[in-house]
Design a protein around this motif. Structure first.
Motif, PDB file in Angstrom:
ATOM      1  N   LYS A  38      67.845 -44.458  64.842  1.00 62.36           N
ATOM      2  CA  LYS A  38      68.285 -43.700  63.482  1.00 62.36           C
ATOM      3  C   LYS A  38      66.931 -43.251  62.887  1.00 62.36           C
ATOM      4  N   LEU A  58      66.201 -51.067  53.488  1.00 59.49           N
ATOM      5  CA  LEU A  58      66.666 -52.060  52.484  1.00 59.49           C
ATOM      6  C   LEU A  58      66.953 -53.300  53.536  1.00 59.49           C
ATOM      7  N   PRO A  60      67.595 -57.831  53.357  1.00 60.73           N
ATOM      8  CA  PRO A  60      67.201 -58.868  52.887  1.00 60.73           C
ATOM      9  C   PRO A  60      65.788 -59.467  53.719  1.00 60.73           C
ATOM     10  N   ARG A  61      64.811 -60.106  53.123  1.00 55.56           N
ATOM     11  CA  ARG A  61      63.802 -60.678  53.553  1.00 55.56           C
ATOM     12  C   ARG A  61      64.080 -61.203  55.084  1.00 55.56           C
ATOM     13  N   CYS A 182      63.085 -55.436  49.792  1.00 54.80           N
ATOM     14  CA  CYS A 182      64.243 -56.115  49.970  1.00 54.80           C
ATOM     15  C   CYS A 182      65.255 -56.264  48.792  1.00 54.80           C
ATOM     16  N   ARG A 183      64.783 -55.372  47.801  1.00 52.89           N
ATOM     17  CA  ARG A 183      65.650 -55.272  46.707  1.00 52.89           C
ATOM     18  C   ARG A 183      66.706 -53.910  46.863  1.00 52.89           C
ATOM     19  N   LEU A 184      67.944 -54.147  47.016  1.00 48.52           N
ATOM     20  CA  LEU A 184      68.946 -53.350  47.499  1.00 48.52           C
ATOM     21  C   LEU A 184      69.267 -52.254  46.199  1.00 48.52           C
ATOM     22  N   ASP A 185      68.611 -52.754  45.071  1.00 49.75           N
ATOM     23  CA  ASP A 185      68.985 -51.508  44.009  1.00 49.75           C
ATOM     24  C   ASP A 185      67.573 -50.965  43.758  1.00 49.75           C
ATOM     25  N   HIS A 200      66.417 -39.818  49.426  1.00 52.32           N
ATOM     26  CA  HIS A 200      67.417 -40.877  49.501  1.00 52.32           C
ATOM     27  C   HIS A 200      68.193 -41.052  50.932  1.00 52.32           C
ATOM     28  N   ARG A 201      67.367 -41.093  51.844  1.00 54.22           N
ATOM     29  CA  ARG A 201      67.891 -41.628  52.913  1.00 54.22           C
ATOM     30  C   ARG A 201      67.737 -43.081  53.062  1.00 54.22           C
ATOM     31  N   LYS A 202      68.833 -43.969  53.551  1.00 53.68           N
ATOM     32  CA  LYS A 202      68.769 -45.125  53.234  1.00 53.68           C
ATOM     33  C   LYS A 202      69.092 -45.871  54.575  1.00 53.68           C
ATOM     34  N   LEU A 204      69.947 -49.479  56.128  1.00 56.94           N
ATOM     35  CA  LEU A 204      70.227 -50.844  55.542  1.00 56.94           C
ATOM     36  C   LEU A 204      70.082 -51.802  56.896  1.00 56.94           C
ATOM     37  N   LEU A 206      70.797 -55.395  58.373  1.00 56.36           N
ATOM     38  CA  LEU A 206      71.839 -56.437  58.191  1.00 56.36           C
ATOM     39  C   LEU A 206      71.591 -57.437  59.272  1.00 56.36           C
ATOM     40  N   PRO A 207      71.947 -58.943  58.871  1.00 63.03           N
ATOM     41  CA  PRO A 207      71.763 -59.893  59.919  1.00 63.03           C
ATOM     42  C   PRO A 207      72.419 -59.668  61.044  1.00 63.03           C
ATOM     43  N   THR A 263      69.438 -64.303  58.590  1.00 63.97           N
ATOM     44  CA  THR A 263      68.379 -63.435  59.127  1.00 63.97           C
ATOM     45  C   THR A 263      67.651 -64.096  60.649  1.00 63.97           C
TER      46      THR A 263
END
Lengths: 419, 837
Positions: A38, A58, A60-61, A182-185, A200-202, A204, A206-207, A263
């Motif tokens: 992507k 975005l 988690p670390r 790492c901040r989701l907001d 605003h392309r995001k 994510l 994920l583990p 992670t």
């Protein structure tokens, strides 16, 4: 001798793999739903179609945001040589506007073999950046801004982000701003006019799922059959590894470990440890290695701290706990000493410690962060008058006392009973 | 003309290799019938050509017989070059040409390497710096010598500044051969009045009726004649031979493309004292002459603009040609002499760069006057000669610090004028840019870009009229009272764009002469290093000098309030546009006060337009500022869904990429949330991108069949909206590790139990251990739990204090507890969590 060398070599290979994020994240990147493809699509479309984009990565670390980004950039640099320049900023270093612009100019100059001046002012640098954006846009060159720790850029007036994004919507440029956080907001932190310009392309991160995890383990730990490592050894190694990976006990170990943090980076740390425990004699990874690694990596530092305390220190801790039970919320060394004296009087404890020794024990506890000062005020006050707090819960203290080698029985009594 | 003997020409080394156009071989004319393939691409092309010659055939050159007609005469008294140029006027070409003698002496023509030229430049610089003093003196004393013209009628042709012309390459080459203005049909060898079509490969012309099968209309898109088509597919091709006695004439275009001629752009025209007309030209280059050679994507009629200038005599100018940017080129109908130019070629660095849009350059040119014409031209361009001139100017100013001129100037400092930006360019134009056929989706994406601004924002006519009326009312008065307008509205409602649109209209009115000239200064509050810097920026924009802000404030105060005018430019009204006005608010608000106070002074002639987001900014400020600013306000309300729909569909006009409901859905959604046009455009662009991604994925996977419909539908828009507006926390929570899930559940449980949002780690750990023991899980221990909590805090699922506080650490959920329950309710890993949610 030859055998040992082979094992050594295999071990080195495994370790170097574990430290190389681009190797680790390679197998996770080929499916169409992966972040790799992507992200690559978005960036390469802005290279080929000359458009501006801004993306947030975005997660988690330790979930591989930067690693995947590096992979993508490496591939794109091969695919479009000479058309991409990457500018890397970190929020920890460049969150100050002035400094960020200077760094952007510096990297742009370095990238295009221009002479850079340290003396240039804020205005100069920001105008230089806009001029460069325009020129590079005209020359079909894409500038990629990688903003690590993006949330730290989203503080204060956000001049850097505003200038970048505003230039991207007004100048004929081709640029990509990639924020990594790492901040989701993180996007909520943007100021409204900056947010309006952000596209605003995001993505994510994920583990990995269970299946991915299994694939990853196999990918990392199995030795290549066709390399300098002897073929027979590699085949045998891989066969043993397959056996182990299928073992329920092994799966249980991995699950237990991943329970606290799922992670990839977390896993790598564990694997590195396990691989390091590999016996050079046998030359194969065994379940034992992983068990030792698990017990070594899952530690309870506070409990171990208690284990190392002296009897006097334990007394002090128990006294503090008692004070807390009595709902005496603020106490300092002197009040703890008073409590200690009263205990000694009522239970006829024979040991006697001088005041100065007690103070030293108290300071020791402070240094080990089992207790701490309540506030930062009164720095110049001497230690014994500053209010302190217990940092471990009574539960932990109880546990600690239990696991203490020769804990005096009186301490248990003191813990439980309210006198 | 066919007798222009090729052997006489000394050809440049590389020019011949691409003379792919084979001369016709004898054969029967009907031997090979051109068929008409209809390849469809979007490359710009001329669809048909005009048959009548655009102007009369040139008359043999003798003397310049006519002095220029009226035109706008403007003379420059103090031209820094005049002195030197007149001194060494003896040779036909002046200094610049001697150095770049490549252009005159064909035999020595070769692309000079940058090093060589670099050294030349340095030498030149040294020469000039020696002369500096004398020149500075002489500039005053030299009497008027040259006369500059905007338009010259020379040798029957009328040449304007800014025209493109053919230029003779050799001295002896004459233009008096009968150069055919029109080309004959390649099949029947007659010109005639019938419509001809041009092959995009060999550039040969064909009558529509001569083709086999004949064409009725000129096809859209690219068309390649049958000969080229056949040659490409490897067949031997025999062109029809011209009838006996008729020779195939070479047009100027052919001679140019085989580098026997040059094309150039006239930058300025002047008459020397001895009556000879000169002009300064900027050369064009054919692709074969560049370092990269002809690239496969180059069109046949493509030229590159170079940054190479020369002064030539008007005598060597042959006649007009037309070099156009692709947009104009597609529509052009000027006959054979039309060329396409999209890129600029840097002769020193051998790099290409797209030509900037023309109207970009106009916007900053407020201060140009007629007298400044050629100076200005020099300023726009990036050529090294001009840089040298600027360099000299600097030298004059700072003669004592001469040693500093030895080293290169830094790129990012203003003093260097971003020195070295001309270095940037591609060595080769990437192929994907030119050859790629854009799909509908890609076109849609390109038009939806925020950067591709429309000329005027749709749906803002009323506001634009109001701004227009305000500005006109203010500057058209003879008195020109200062005024102030405050514009507010949420981001993305077209505030700045509307004002700039109005200013663009006004500018064209100024050009037309219907209103007085004014100066326009645009400042963005967020791009200033500090609020006080605004004085400096304004002063620099008005006068061109850089001073410290205190000095600038003083000077501006003098100018606006005391009415002290220095130059003649200063009595023009000044329009000051301050974007993001709220950023200028300082502690004592003096910056805003000073700026807004100027319009109230008599004779200030300044108009301030402030733009900000908040409606009540004047009310928040000190009363003395509010009374100066709050008088006239204009509100840009958020767009409603119909307006958003119109904005999107006006951009997507003619592109079939979106379903109608999809656009409506996106605009309704955005209108309900913010009414921000940027958001709406971005959502649509993202939706197109998602669709594009899926299509390209499907194509790369061989087995799956590509679905016929490639319209962006509701699903894609929905996905884009989700991505933009929804925080990703639910997804993240679902994928968390087991302990994190238990931790979050305990947080929610604690919240339900106590009703308090905030809890401490100690209490939470108790709850977790309760949950664990009652559900048969092992309690992980306090320290592990603390780590898990801190991880959650890092992601801002929780808001928490640093972990060093341990037991006393305060924790709070950052998202509604319902979200947590929703995310964790059906977790397969730990099904018992649902009990507590």
């Amino acid at each position: 001798m030859g055998r040992e060398n082979t094992v050594e070599e295999a071990l080195n290979l495994l370790r170097s793999r574990l430290c190389n994020p681009s190797f680790v994240f390679k197998p996770l990147s080929d499916s169409p739903d992966s972040n790799y493809s992507k992200l690559k699509f978005i960036i390469s479309s802005s290279v080929t179609e000359a458009c501006n984009n801004s993306i947030l990565l975005l997660g988690p670390r330790g979930s591989g945001k930067i690693a995947v980004l590096e992979l993508v950039l490496k591939d794109l640099l091969v695919e479009f040589p000479d058309l991409i320049s990457v500018i890397k900023l970190s929020g920890l270093l460049h969150s100050d506007d002035n400094c960020a612009f200077k760094e952007i100019s510096r990297q742009l100059c370095a990238e295009h073999q221009l002479l850079f001046s340290k003396m240039a002012s804020f205005d100069d640098n920001s105008q230089f950046m806009i001029a460069m954006l325009r020129e590079c846009g005209l020359a079909h060159k894409t500038i990629i801004f990688v903003l690590d720790e993006f949330d730290l850029f989203a503080q204060g007036k956000q001049r850097v982000l505003y200038s970048l994004l505003d230039a991207m919507q007004s100048v004929t440029s081709q640029a990509v701003v990639i924020g990594v956080s790492c901040r989701l907001d993180a996007d909520q932190l943007l100021e409204k006019r900056v947010r309006s310009r952000f596209s605003h392309r995001k993505l994510l991160f994920l583990p990995p799922s269970k299946e991915d995890l299994q694939r990853l383990l196999e990918h990392i730990l199995s030795l290549p059959v066709d390399s300098t490592i002897s073929h027979d050894y590699a085949v045998e190694f891989n066969a043993k590894l397959q056996n182990m990976l299928a073992d329920e006990k092994f799966k249980q170990i991995i699950i237990t470990y991943m329970d606290s943090d799922a992670t990839v980076n977390h896993l790598l740390r564990f694997l590195f440890r396990a691989v390091s425990y590999m016996e050079l004699g046998s030359g194969f990874l065994s379940l034992e290695n992983f068990k030792t690694a698990l017990s070594n990596i899952q530690r309870q530092p506070k409990l171990e701290c208690i284990k190392d305390c002296s009897i006097l220190e334990l007394h002090i801790l128990v006294c503090m706990k008692r004070l807390e039970v009595k709902e005496q919320n603020s106490y300092n060394f002197n009040s703890v000493m008073k409590e200690y004296k009263s205990i000694r009087a009522s239970f006829q404890i024979s040991e006697y410690y001088a005041w100065s020794i007690c103070l030293r024990a108290f300071e020791h506890l402070l240094q080990r962060e089992l207790i701490c000062f309540t506030d930062n005020r009164g720095q110049n006050q001497s230690v014994e008058f500053r209010p302190v707090k217990l940092l471990i819960s009574s539960h932990e203290l109880q546990q600690g006392l239990k696991s203490y080698r020769s804990c005096p029985a009186i301490l248990f009594k003191l813990m439980d009973r309210e006198v | 003309m066919a007798e222009t003997p090729k052997k006489h020409l000394l050809k440049s080394p590389r020019s011949s290799k691409h003379q792919a156009k084979s001369t016709p071989k004898p054969s029967s004319p009907s031997h090979f019938a051109p068929v008409t393939p209809q390849t469809q691409t979007l490359t710009p092309r001329r669809s048909s050509r005009l048959n009548s010659p655009p102007f009369d055939p040139p008359i043999p050159i003798e003397e310049p017989k006519e002095t220029p007609r009226k035109g706008k005469k403007s003379s420059r008294t103090s031209d820094p070059n005049a002195h030197r140029d007149s001194a060494e006027k003896l040779p036909k070409l002046n200094r610049k040409d001697k150095e770049d003698s490549v252009k005159v002496d064909v035999s020595s023509f070769s692309p000079a390497s940058p090093e060589q030229l670099e050294s030349k430049r340095k030498r030149k610089r040294q020469e000039e710096s020696k002369k500096v003093v004398t020149r500075a003196k002489s500039a005053v004393s030299v009497p008027k010598r040259r006369v500059y013209y905007k338009k010259v009628v020379y040798d029957g042709g009328e040449f304007d500044v800014g025209d493109d012309v053919y230029v003779k390459r050799r001295e002896d080459e004459s233009s008096d051969d009968e150069v055919p203005e029109i080309e004959e049909c390649r099949v029947c060898f007659k010109a005639g009045k019938a419509v001809m079509i041009e092959c995009d490969d060999c550039l040969g012309g064909f009558h529509l009726k001569c083709l086999k099968p004949p064409l009725k209309v000129v096809p859209e898109g690219e068309w390649v004649c049958g000969f080229c088509e056949a040659r490409k597919s490897g067949k031997e091709v025999e062109f029809p031979v011209p009838p006996e006695g008729k020779k195939l004439a070479r047009t100027m275009r052919e001679r140019l493309l085989s580098s026997d001629l040059w094309a150039a752009h006239i930058e300025s025209i002047w008459k020397e004292v001895d009556g000879i007309y000169w002009c300064r030209v900027r050369w064009y280059m054919i692709p074969e002459e560049t370092a990269a050679g002809r690239q496969p994507h180059n069109l046949r009629r493509e030229l590159y603009r170079t940054n190479d200038f020369a002064d030539i005599e008007m005598e060597s100018v042959l006649r007009h040609c037309y070099v156009m940017i692709p947009k104009e080129y597609a529509k052009a109908n000027y006959g054979d002499d039309v060329f396409l130019c999209e890129y600029e070629y840097d002769i020193h660095w051998h790099s290409f760069k797209r030509l900037a849009e023309i109207d970009n350059g106009e916007e900053d040119g407020e201060e140009d006057d007629d007298s400044d014409e050629d100076w200005k031209l020099g300023k726009d361009t990036n050529s090294d000669t001009d840089e040298d001139i600027e360099y000299d100017d600097e030298n004059i100013k700072s003669l004592p610090t001469k040693q500093s001129s030895a080293h290169e100037l830094a790129a990012n400092s203003r003093k260097g004028q971003f020195f070295g930006l001309q270095k940037i360019g591609t060595k080769k134009i990437p192929e994907h840019v030119r050859c790629h056929k854009q799909t509908e989706l890609e076109r849609a994406k390109a038009t939806l870009l925020l950067a591709s601004l429309p000329k005027s924002p749709p749906c803002r006519n009323k506001e634009m009229e109001e701004i227009n009326a305000f500005i006109k009312g203010a500057i058209c008065d003879d008195q020109c009272l200062g005024r102030c307008l405050y514009i507010h509205g949420v981001p993305g409602t077209g505030k700045t764009m509307s004002v700039l649109g109005v200013m663009r209209n006004l500018r064209s009115e100024v050009d037309a002469g219907s209103i007085r000239p004014y100066c326009f200064v645009e400042i963005n509050g967020l791009k200033l290093a500090s609020p006080e810097n605004i004085y400096r920026v304004i002063y620099e924009a008005l006068s061109g000098h850089r001073v410290s802000w205190k000095k600038a404030l003083h000077l501006l105060n003098e100018r606006f309030s005391d009415g002290e005018k220095v130059g003649k430019q200063d009595d023009r009204p000044c329009i000051l546009l301050i974007d993001e006005l709220d950023l200028l608010v300082t502690r004592n608000q003096s910056v805003l006060y000073n700026i807004l106070d100027w319009p109230t002074r008599p004779n200030s002639k300044i108009i301030v337009i402030g733009i900000a987001n908040t409606m009540d900014l004047p009310e928040k400020l000190l009363p003395r500022i509010a009374s100066r600013m709050g008088m006239q306000r204009l509100c840009f309300g958020p767009y409603n869904y119909q307006q958003l729909q119109e904005i999107i569909s006006s951009r997507l006009k003619g592109i079939d990429a979106f379903e109608k409901q999809a656009i409506e859905f996106a605009s309704r959604k955005v209108a309900a949330i913010s009414g921000d046009a940027r958001r709406a455009l971005e959502i649509c662009r993202r939706a197109a991108e998602i669709k594009d991604y899926h299509i390209k994925r499907l194509k790369s996977a061989p087995k799956s069949v590509c679905s016929g419909k490639s319209l962006v539908g509701m699903a894609e828009v929905e996905a884009a909206i989700q991505e933009m507006f929804q925080a990703p926390h639910i997804q993240v929570m679902k994928s968390f590790s087991k302990l994190s899930k238990i931790f979050l559940t305990a947080m929610v449980h604690e919240l339900y139990k106590t009703g308090m949002g905030e809890t401490t780690f100690e209490k939470l750990a108790m709850t977790v251990s309760c949950l664990c023991t009652s559900n048969g899980e092992a309690f992980p221990g306090y320290d592990t739990l603390l780590k898990v909590g801190c991880k959650l805090g890092e992601c801002r699922i929780l808001v928490c204090e640093p972990g060093s506080k341990h037991r006393l650490q305060k924790l709070q959920l950052n998202f509604p507890s319902d979200d947590v329950s929703f995310a964790l309710k059906d977790s397969k890993e730990v099904p018992w969590l649902a009990k507590y949610l």
